[in-house]
Design a protein around this motif. Structure first.
Motif, short mmCIF file in Angstrom:
data_model
loop_
_atom_site.label_atom_id
_atom_site.label_comp_id
_atom_site.label_asym_id
_atom_site.label_seq_id
_atom_site.Cartn_x
_atom_site.Cartn_y
_atom_site.Cartn_z
N UNK A 157 9.52 -6.24 0.36
CA UNK A 157 8.12 -5.84 0.51
C UNK A 157 7.30 -7.07 0.89
N UNK A 158 6.22 -6.83 1.62
CA UNK A 158 5.37 -7.94 2.04
C UNK A 158 4.34 -7.47 3.03
N UNK A 159 3.81 -8.41 3.80
CA UNK A 159 2.79 -8.21 4.84
C UNK A 159 1.39 -8.08 4.28
N UNK A 160 1.25 -7.92 2.96
CA UNK A 160 -0.07 -7.89 2.33
C UNK A 160 0.12 -8.16 0.84
N UNK A 161 -0.95 -8.46 0.11
CA UNK A 161 -0.83 -8.76 -1.31
C UNK A 161 -0.28 -7.58 -2.10
N UNK A 162 0.54 -7.88 -3.09
CA UNK A 162 1.07 -6.87 -4.00
C UNK A 162 0.23 -6.89 -5.29
N UNK A 163 -0.62 -5.86 -5.50
CA UNK A 163 -1.40 -5.82 -6.75
C UNK A 163 -0.45 -5.77 -7.95
N UNK A 188 -7.63 -11.60 7.77
CA UNK A 188 -7.62 -10.67 6.66
C UNK A 188 -6.36 -9.83 6.76
N UNK A 189 -5.61 -9.68 5.66
CA UNK A 189 -4.44 -8.81 5.65
C UNK A 189 -4.78 -7.59 4.82
N UNK A 190 -4.90 -6.46 5.48
CA UNK A 190 -5.33 -5.23 4.80
C UNK A 190 -4.24 -4.16 4.93
N UNK A 191 -3.56 -3.88 3.82
CA UNK A 191 -2.52 -2.87 3.84
C UNK A 191 -1.39 -3.17 4.80
N UNK A 192 -1.07 -4.45 5.00
CA UNK A 192 0.01 -4.84 5.89
C UNK A 192 -0.42 -5.09 7.32
N UNK A 196 0.83 -1.21 0.00
CA UNK A 196 0.00 0.00 0.00
C UNK A 196 0.86 1.25 0.00
N UNK A 197 1.97 1.23 0.73
CA UNK A 197 2.89 2.36 0.75
C UNK A 197 3.60 2.50 -0.59
#
Length: 514
Positions: A277-283, A411-415, A253-254
């Motif tokens: 990078x990680x902790x949430x999905x990478x679009x 749910x992982x939302x923005x890390x 997200x960042x």
């Protein structure tokens, strides 16, 4: 540098004070601190904590945006056998109260943005005997002489306690020890080449394992650390160039915001060796925008608080080679010192290559357990040392890890890790809601966001329900929408079938993580 001979965090500071006392250890805004100065401040803080009656086994808490004082608190706790319970500043007041009370924190350090909130909560955190504000901090340190003599530590002592969202509706404190954190720093350095020449950016919040563990990674290897108070995209971009950052960890997200910073393509990022990078999905659109900015330097990482951070990584070669483009959907290979297997969730038996199951992790960088929760610890860590991650996925024939779902519905939302049970507990208290389930649904910016599916015979005022959630939950946990249904699907034993609820939202996605 290998850390095999180092048994505790204070020994790291002692080493760098002996070898390079006048080298810069930490930069924050306009302030700079050498290794000798950092060590002196930590020893003063250790004396100050002892004067408050805080010692082995005790907890303190920090409620603040990123600031060196939080890291100093962690290092001072490491010296005296106590632990720093870093509070997620994004939590709602009831959640903050829960974490501070659960940790049994005896002292609270509060940043300027949170002083009014802390004062309003004072009568609800009776165990806190002393609150130190940011404005009092320097005078508090100056009033005490630096502690002399050896640190009172044990490799198995917890010195930092980070909270993960709870599957039962309440967060759990992960006990991160000297042994585990040193193992993480050693294992990560094998993959990412961290040494005394590195300049490590700490952009993520220190309440997050991607903040505190990354800061301790820099300290472990004598690297210069540059800390940001808040992970603002423009500030991150500017700092990467101006400070000649070599290593950083960011969430997608960042990074999405960074790609929109004016002139970002003209910036000089040549100093960067590793952008994790990680902790949430990478679009994928964000991935495509970032690859030209950081060619040959992007590492996708997969990890968890319970393992002190990273357990697998996808190297730059797998980002840049079109012949293995399918690996962009994976979480990479286990890092040095980490074993990963996929097991059948019900029986714990290994599944064949490519078969779906729960991702299990075994490594010396595992937490000691959950604070005051032996049953949850026993459920998470097996007798032979495997951590049940709660993530579903599979391993391919080359050993790459693919994370495809969440066994425990996280749910992982923005890390940020969000457990539906926390939200469901709040929604169930709202008048007129007879039944509720919260699921993660796709979101282009945050990867996924919570959505509530409710049974409400008389209907609901969506705005009023969401306002109720905002009173009791951090904003990132609040549902981004509400659907009203006649009934929730359940199996014969009464368990809600969240897989069925998620299906229409994720129908056009290969998995919940891409």
């Amino acid at each position: 540098m290998t850390l095999s001979a180092v048994t505790d965090i204070p020994a790291l500071l002692a080493r760098w004070v002996a070898e390079r006392p006048d080298s810069e250890a930490l930069r924050f805004g306009d302030s700079r601190c050498t290794w000798a100065q950092l060590d002196e401040r930590v020893r003063r803080l250790a004396s100050a904590l002892r004067a408050e009656g805080i010692g082995r086994g005790d907890r303190v808490a920090v409620l603040d945006l990123n600031h060196p004082s939080c890291l100093e608190m962690t290092l001072a706790c490491a010296r005296i056998g106590a632990a720093n319970a870093v509070v997620n500043f994004r939590l709602a007041p009831p959640e903050i109260v829960y974490v501070i009370n659960d940790a049994e924190a005896r002292l609270l350090l509060v940043g300027p943005e949170f002083e009014a909130a802390a004062a309003a909560l004072a009568d609800r955190i009776p165990g806190v005997a002393r609150t130190v504000t940011a404005g009092e901090y320097e005078a508090w340190l100056a009033a005490h002489e630096p502690e002399e003599g050896p640190a009172q530590t044990d490799p198995e002592d917890c010195f930092v306690q980070l909270y993960t969202s709870g599957t039962t509706g309440f967060p759990k404190g992960a006990l991160l020890t000297h042994r585990a954190m040193l193992a993480h720093a050693d294992n990560v350095a094998h993959s990412f080449e961290v040494d005394t020449s590195a300049v490590v950016q700490v952009a993520m919040p220190l309440f997050h394992v991607g903040g505190t563990s990354y800061a301790l990674l820099a300290i472990a290897h004598g690297a210069r650390m540059v800390m940001l108070r808040m992970p603002d995209p423009a500030a991150v971009v500017a700092q990467l160039e101006e400070e000649k950052i070599t290593h950083t960890f960011l969430v997608p997200a960042l990074m999405a915001g960074m790609t929109q910073v004016p002139g970002v393509a003209e910036r000089d990022f040549s100093a960067i060796r590793t952008l994790s990078y990680g902790a949430s999905p990478m679009p994928l659109p964000v991935m495509r925008a970032c690859l030209p900015l950081f060619p040959g330097r992007m590492h996708q990482v997969y990890g968890m608080t319970e393992a002190c951070g990273v357990v697998s990584a996808l190297p730059p070669s797998d980002h840049d080679d079109p012949a293995v483009a399918h690996r962009l959907l994976s979480a990479g290979l286990p890092i040095h010192g980490v074993e990963i297997e996929v097991r059948e969730p019900g029986t714990g038996e290994p599944v064949p290559t490519g078969g779906p199951g729960e991702i299990w992790v075994r490594t010396t960088q595992l937490m000691a357990g959950y604070w005051r929760q032996p049953d949850a610890t026993a459920a998470a860590i097996t007798a032979d040392g495997w951590l049940r991650s709660g993530d579903g996925g599979h391993l391919d024939a080359d050993g790459y890890v693919y994370v495809t779902d969440r066994i425990k519905d996280m749910i992982v939302s923005g890390g940020e890790n969000v457990y539906p049970a926390e939200i469901e507990r709040v929604l169930a208290e709202y008048p007129g809601i007879a039944d509720v389930a919260v699921i993660g649904v796709p979101d282009e910016r945050w990867g996924e966001v919570p959505r509530a599916i409710v049974v409400a015979p008389d209907g609901v005022d969506e705005a009023a329900v969401l306002a109720h959630c905002r009173e009791h939950l951090a904003s990132f946990k609040c549902p981004k929408g509400i659907d009203v249904v006649a009934e929730l699907p359940r199996n014969p034993t009464g368990k809600i079938l969240k897989k069925d609820l998620r299906k229409p939202y994720w129908a056009d996605r290969e998995s919940r993580l891409v």
